[in-house]
Design a protein around this motif. Structure first.
Motif, PDB file in Angstrom:
ATOM      1  N   SER A  17       0.773  -1.147  -0.007  1.00  0.00           N
ATOM      2  CA  SER A  17      -0.044  -0.026  -0.153  1.00  0.00           C
ATOM      3  C   SER A  17       0.890   1.291  -0.070  1.00  0.00           C
ATOM      4  N   LEU A  18       0.159   2.325  -0.603  1.00  0.00           N
ATOM      5  CA  LEU A  18       1.024   3.745  -0.304  1.00  0.00           C
ATOM      6  C   LEU A  18      -0.010   4.714  -0.363  1.00  0.00           C
ATOM      7  N   ARG A  19       0.118   5.804   0.280  1.00  0.00           N
ATOM      8  CA  ARG A  19      -0.776   6.819   0.394  1.00  0.00           C
ATOM      9  C   ARG A  19      -0.152   8.083  -0.245  1.00  0.00           C
ATOM     10  N   LEU A  20      -0.781   8.593  -1.392  1.00  0.00           N
ATOM     11  CA  LEU A  20      -0.433   9.964  -2.055  1.00  0.00           C
ATOM     12  C   LEU A  20      -1.133  10.991  -1.270  1.00  0.00           C
ATOM     13  N   SER A  21      -0.454  12.152  -1.197  1.00  0.00           N
ATOM     14  CA  SER A  21      -1.005  13.147  -0.680  1.00  0.00           C
ATOM     15  C   SER A  21      -0.852  14.449  -1.817  1.00  0.00           C
ATOM     16  N   CYS A  22      -1.777  15.361  -1.803  1.00  0.00           N
ATOM     17  CA  CYS A  22      -1.634  16.590  -2.559  1.00  0.00           C
ATOM     18  C   CYS A  22      -2.204  17.830  -1.931  1.00  0.00           C
ATOM     19  N   ALA A  23      -1.288  18.751  -1.843  1.00  0.00           N
ATOM     20  CA  ALA A  23      -1.621  19.970  -0.966  1.00  0.00           C
ATOM     21  C   ALA A  23      -1.839  21.115  -2.181  1.00  0.00           C
ATOM     22  N   ALA A  24      -2.940  21.905  -1.980  1.00  0.00           N
ATOM     23  CA  ALA A  24      -3.126  22.912  -2.853  1.00  0.00           C
ATOM     24  C   ALA A  24      -2.521  24.255  -2.158  1.00  0.00           C
ATOM     25  N   SER A  25      -2.394  25.011  -3.099  1.00  0.00           N
ATOM     26  CA  SER A  25      -1.538  26.477  -2.785  1.00  0.00           C
ATOM     27  C   SER A  25      -2.528  27.436  -2.249  1.00  0.00           C
ATOM     28  N   ARG A  26      -3.934  27.142  -2.531  1.00  0.00           N
ATOM     29  CA  ARG A  26      -5.056  27.980  -1.967  1.00  0.00           C
ATOM     30  C   ARG A  26      -6.182  27.564  -1.577  1.00  0.00           C
ATOM     31  N   ARG A  27      -6.914  28.371  -1.004  1.00  0.00           N
ATOM     32  CA  ARG A  27      -8.137  27.703  -0.580  1.00  0.00           C
ATOM     33  C   ARG A  27      -9.073  26.896  -1.654  1.00  0.00           C
ATOM     34  N   THR A  28      -9.353  25.761  -1.610  1.00  0.00           N
ATOM     35  CA  THR A  28      -9.961  24.900  -2.838  1.00  0.00           C
ATOM     36  C   THR A  28     -11.062  24.268  -2.448  1.00  0.00           C
ATOM     37  N   ALA A  29     -11.261  24.254  -0.851  1.00  0.00           N
ATOM     38  CA  ALA A  29     -12.391  23.341  -0.574  1.00  0.00           C
ATOM     39  C   ALA A  29     -13.858  23.648  -1.137  1.00  0.00           C
ATOM     40  N   SER A  30     -14.080  24.860  -1.327  1.00  0.00           N
ATOM     41  CA  SER A  30     -15.615  24.990  -1.637  1.00  0.00           C
ATOM     42  C   SER A  30     -15.592  25.459  -3.098  1.00  0.00           C
ATOM     43  N   THR A  31     -14.512  25.334  -3.750  1.00  0.00           N
ATOM     44  CA  THR A  31     -14.534  25.715  -5.152  1.00  0.00           C
ATOM     45  C   THR A  31     -14.187  24.820  -5.988  1.00  0.00           C
ATOM     46  N   TYR A  32     -13.126  23.984  -5.744  1.00  0.00           N
ATOM     47  CA  TYR A  32     -12.394  22.967  -6.650  1.00  0.00           C
ATOM     48  C   TYR A  32     -12.689  21.624  -6.348  1.00  0.00           C
ATOM     49  N   ALA A  33     -13.071  20.826  -7.582  1.00  0.00           N
ATOM     50  CA  ALA A  33     -12.921  19.409  -7.693  1.00  0.00           C
ATOM     51  C   ALA A  33     -11.570  18.887  -7.685  1.00  0.00           C
ATOM     52  N   MET A  34     -11.033  17.973  -6.871  1.00  0.00           N
ATOM     53  CA  MET A  34      -9.761  17.466  -7.148  1.00  0.00           C
ATOM     54  C   MET A  34      -9.639  16.135  -7.445  1.00  0.00           C
ATOM     55  N   GLY A  35      -8.563  15.560  -7.858  1.00  0.00           N
ATOM     56  CA  GLY A  35      -8.593  14.359  -8.269  1.00  0.00           C
ATOM     57  C   GLY A  35      -7.060  13.819  -8.874  1.00  0.00           C
ATOM     58  N   TRP A  36      -6.920  12.634  -9.234  1.00  0.00           N
ATOM     59  CA  TRP A  36      -5.651  12.205  -9.528  1.00  0.00           C
ATOM     60  C   TRP A  36      -5.726  11.406 -11.038  1.00  0.00           C
ATOM     61  N   PHE A  37      -4.627  11.405 -11.816  1.00  0.00           N
ATOM     62  CA  PHE A  37      -4.354  10.858 -13.023  1.00  0.00           C
ATOM     63  C   PHE A  37      -3.096  10.050 -13.017  1.00  0.00           C
ATOM     64  N   ARG A  38      -2.739   9.314 -13.814  1.00  0.00           N
ATOM     65  CA  ARG A  38      -1.588   8.512 -13.854  1.00  0.00           C
ATOM     66  C   ARG A  38      -1.150   8.372 -15.455  1.00  0.00           C
ATOM     67  N   GLN A  39       0.185   8.273 -15.407  1.00  0.00           N
ATOM     68  CA  GLN A  39       0.572   7.968 -16.752  1.00  0.00           C
ATOM     69  C   GLN A  39       1.643   7.066 -16.541  1.00  0.00           C
ATOM     70  N   ALA A  40       1.500   5.752 -17.263  1.00  0.00           N
ATOM     71  CA  ALA A  40       2.526   4.932 -17.274  1.00  0.00           C
ATOM     72  C   ALA A  40       3.365   4.999 -18.423  1.00  0.00           C
ATOM     73  N   PRO A  41       4.711   4.461 -18.569  1.00  0.00           N
ATOM     74  CA  PRO A  41       5.757   4.546 -19.701  1.00  0.00           C
ATOM     75  C   PRO A  41       4.991   3.895 -20.732  1.00  0.00           C
ATOM     76  N   GLY A  42       4.890   4.968 -21.982  1.00  0.00           N
ATOM     77  CA  GLY A  42       4.324   4.334 -23.232  1.00  0.00           C
ATOM     78  C   GLY A  42       2.803   4.607 -23.354  1.00  0.00           C
ATOM     79  N   LYS A  43       2.414   4.904 -22.415  1.00  0.00           N
ATOM     80  CA  LYS A  43       0.906   4.984 -22.107  1.00  0.00           C
ATOM     81  C   LYS A  43       0.215   6.197 -22.020  1.00  0.00           C
ATOM     82  N   GLU A  44      -1.262   6.434 -22.516  1.00  0.00           N
ATOM     83  CA  GLU A  44      -1.803   7.813 -22.438  1.00  0.00           C
ATOM     84  C   GLU A  44      -2.050   7.939 -20.871  1.00  0.00           C
TER      85      GLU A  44
END
Length: 122
Positions: A17-44
């Motif tokens: 298991s691993l846990r990734l974290s992402c900190a935003a530089s400004r207040r995002t809670a009430s305005t921005y949706a957030m998420g994760w993408f990934r890219q493997a070698p040679g793939k989109e």
């Protein structure tokens, strides 16, 4: 402008298991949706998970199969990706993303972090 900084990537054995974290530089809670993408070698780039503003409903990519969970700490403007039962095919650079709408986060998010490498050994 929103800046996103990921952390928590690394090398892990299959099944771990691993846990990734992402900190935003400004207040995002009430305005921005957030998420994760990934890219493997040679793939989109592939959508992994997204969560609506204020920590509401979450969405997951088809390949995740309930192994990952996206969480949001509204007070800290931070989103997490808890990854369990990791497989070698999960090896990729993982990017934190944000946009004003959750649909955009799952498709073409406006803001991207620099990415963090996750490597799963067999």
């Amino acid at each position: 402008q929103v800046q996103l900084v990921e952390s928590g990537g690394g090398l892990v054995q299959a099944g771990g298991s691993l846990r990734l974290s992402c900190a935003a530089s400004r207040r995002t809670a009430s305005t921005y949706a957030m998420g994760w993408f990934r890219q493997a070698p040679g793939k989109e780039r592939e959508f992994v998970a997204g969560i609506a503003a204020m920590g509401g409903i979450a969405y997951y990519g088809d390949s995740i199969q309930a192994r990952f969970t996206i969480l949001r700490d509204v007070a800290k403007d931070t989103v997490y990706l808890q990854m369990n039962s990791l497989k070698p095919e999960d090896t990729a650079v993982y990017y934190c993303v944000a946009d004003t709408g959750v649909v955009a986060v799952t498709r073409t998010p406006k803001y991207w972090g620099q990415g963090t490498q996750v490597t799963v050994s067999s």
